[in-house]
Write a protein that holds these residues in place. Sequence first.
Motif, PDB file in Angstrom:
ATOM      1  N   ASN A  25       0.765  -1.048   0.280  1.00  0.00           N
ATOM      2  CA  ASN A  25      -0.116   0.353  -0.539  1.00  0.00           C
ATOM      3  C   ASN A  25       0.947   1.457   0.201  1.00  0.00           C
ATOM      4  O   ASN A  25       0.659   2.211  -0.567  1.00  0.00           O
ATOM      5  CB  ASN A  25      -0.990  -0.215   0.997  1.00  0.00           C
ATOM      6  N   TRP A  26       1.779   0.928   0.008  1.00  0.00           N
ATOM      7  CA  TRP A  26       3.111   2.123   0.198  1.00  0.00           C
ATOM      8  C   TRP A  26       2.938   3.335   1.309  1.00  0.00           C
ATOM      9  O   TRP A  26       3.337   4.195   0.714  1.00  0.00           O
ATOM     10  CB  TRP A  26       3.558   2.412  -1.240  1.00  0.00           C
ATOM     11  N   ARG A  27       2.492   2.778   1.950  1.00  0.00           N
ATOM     12  CA  ARG A  27       2.619   3.384   3.708  1.00  0.00           C
ATOM     13  C   ARG A  27       4.360   3.065   4.324  1.00  0.00           C
ATOM     14  O   ARG A  27       4.172   1.678   4.414  1.00  0.00           O
ATOM     15  CB  ARG A  27       1.879   3.366   4.424  1.00  0.00           C
ATOM     16  N   VAL A  28       4.595   4.361   5.134  1.00  0.00           N
ATOM     17  CA  VAL A  28       5.497   4.022   6.032  1.00  0.00           C
ATOM     18  C   VAL A  28       5.184   3.189   7.223  1.00  0.00           C
ATOM     19  O   VAL A  28       4.164   3.646   8.010  1.00  0.00           O
ATOM     20  CB  VAL A  28       6.089   5.412   6.219  1.00  0.00           C
ATOM     21  N   GLU A  29       5.676   1.744   7.198  1.00  0.00           N
ATOM     22  CA  GLU A  29       5.747   1.210   8.172  1.00  0.00           C
ATOM     23  C   GLU A  29       6.599   1.814   9.980  1.00  0.00           C
ATOM     24  O   GLU A  29       6.005   1.322  10.599  1.00  0.00           O
ATOM     25  CB  GLU A  29       6.328   0.092   8.289  1.00  0.00           C
ATOM     26  N   LYS A  30       7.140   2.115   9.314  1.00  0.00           N
ATOM     27  CA  LYS A  30       8.857   2.498  10.723  1.00  0.00           C
ATOM     28  C   LYS A  30       9.107   3.980   9.632  1.00  0.00           C
ATOM     29  O   LYS A  30      10.757   3.188   8.882  1.00  0.00           O
ATOM     30  CB  LYS A  30       9.332   1.512  11.166  1.00  0.00           C
ATOM     31  N   LYS A  31       9.878   4.468  10.877  1.00  0.00           N
ATOM     32  CA  LYS A  31      10.732   6.007  10.252  1.00  0.00           C
ATOM     33  C   LYS A  31      11.870   5.782  11.846  1.00  0.00           C
ATOM     34  O   LYS A  31      11.133   5.973  12.556  1.00  0.00           O
ATOM     35  CB  LYS A  31      10.209   6.627   9.817  1.00  0.00           C
ATOM     36  N   ILE A  32      13.750   6.079  11.195  1.00  0.00           N
ATOM     37  CA  ILE A  32      14.067   5.588  12.780  1.00  0.00           C
ATOM     38  C   ILE A  32      14.717   6.813  11.994  1.00  0.00           C
ATOM     39  O   ILE A  32      15.351   7.409  11.100  1.00  0.00           O
ATOM     40  CB  ILE A  32      14.820   4.422  12.660  1.00  0.00           C
ATOM     41  N   ALA A  33      14.320   8.098  12.836  1.00  0.00           N
ATOM     42  CA  ALA A  33      14.933   9.271  12.703  1.00  0.00           C
ATOM     43  C   ALA A  33      16.609   9.062  14.106  1.00  0.00           C
ATOM     44  O   ALA A  33      16.594   8.707  14.926  1.00  0.00           O
ATOM     45  CB  ALA A  33      14.327  10.309  13.435  1.00  0.00           C
ATOM     46  N   ARG A  34      17.304  10.280  13.447  1.00  0.00           N
ATOM     47  CA  ARG A  34      18.740   9.702  13.544  1.00  0.00           C
ATOM     48  C   ARG A  34      19.091   8.520  13.755  1.00  0.00           C
ATOM     49  O   ARG A  34      19.790   8.327  15.025  1.00  0.00           O
ATOM     50  CB  ARG A  34      18.729  10.694  15.079  1.00  0.00           C
ATOM     51  N   ALA A  35      18.798   7.216  13.189  1.00  0.00           N
ATOM     52  CA  ALA A  35      19.240   5.776  13.830  1.00  0.00           C
ATOM     53  C   ALA A  35      21.236   5.725  13.898  1.00  0.00           C
ATOM     54  O   ALA A  35      21.915   4.609  14.408  1.00  0.00           O
ATOM     55  CB  ALA A  35      18.918   5.280  12.836  1.00  0.00           C
ATOM     56  N   HIS A  36      21.183   6.867  13.311  1.00  0.00           N
ATOM     57  CA  HIS A  36      23.115   6.160  13.142  1.00  0.00           C
ATOM     58  C   HIS A  36      23.389   7.937  13.330  1.00  0.00           C
ATOM     59  O   HIS A  36      23.173   9.326  13.038  1.00  0.00           O
ATOM     60  CB  HIS A  36      24.074   5.965  12.287  1.00  0.00           C
ATOM     61  N   THR A  37      24.709   8.289  14.059  1.00  0.00           N
ATOM     62  CA  THR A  37      25.654   9.691  14.088  1.00  0.00           C
ATOM     63  C   THR A  37      26.334  10.615  12.355  1.00  0.00           C
ATOM     64  O   THR A  37      26.409  11.634  12.705  1.00  0.00           O
ATOM     65  CB  THR A  37      26.882   9.993  14.730  1.00  0.00           C
ATOM     66  N   SER A  38      26.280   9.132  11.503  1.00  0.00           N
ATOM     67  CA  SER A  38      27.168   9.849  10.586  1.00  0.00           C
ATOM     68  C   SER A  38      25.823   9.071   9.482  1.00  0.00           C
ATOM     69  O   SER A  38      25.353   7.990  10.022  1.00  0.00           O
ATOM     70  CB  SER A  38      28.103   9.075  10.349  1.00  0.00           C
ATOM     71  N   ASP A  39      26.487   9.052   8.139  1.00  0.00           N
ATOM     72  CA  ASP A  39      25.839   8.609   7.181  1.00  0.00           C
ATOM     73  C   ASP A  39      25.686   7.098   7.372  1.00  0.00           C
ATOM     74  O   ASP A  39      26.619   6.129   7.624  1.00  0.00           O
ATOM     75  CB  ASP A  39      26.191   9.244   5.579  1.00  0.00           C
TER      76      ASP A  39
END
Length: 66
Positions: A25-39
């Motif tokens: 359905n192209w919905r965001v299931e989960k978003k983890i912001a700032r998962a790491h301190t660099s790319d």
Amino acid sequence: MLLCSNDNLLIASCHTDIIIWDTKNWRVEKKIARAHTSDIYSLAVDENTGKLLTGSIDKTLKFWNM
């Protein structure tokens, strides 16, 4: 970086964030912001355990429950 899993998930990293979409359905299931301190430069999924592994230029590896 993009990764497709066998259970209809599309996983993407954008700089330090991780976004997981359900491709049915192209919905965001989960978003983890700032998962790491660099790319984030690597993504891998263990289909047996449902764990996501991320690797970053900050020299860390992290495991995530999906």
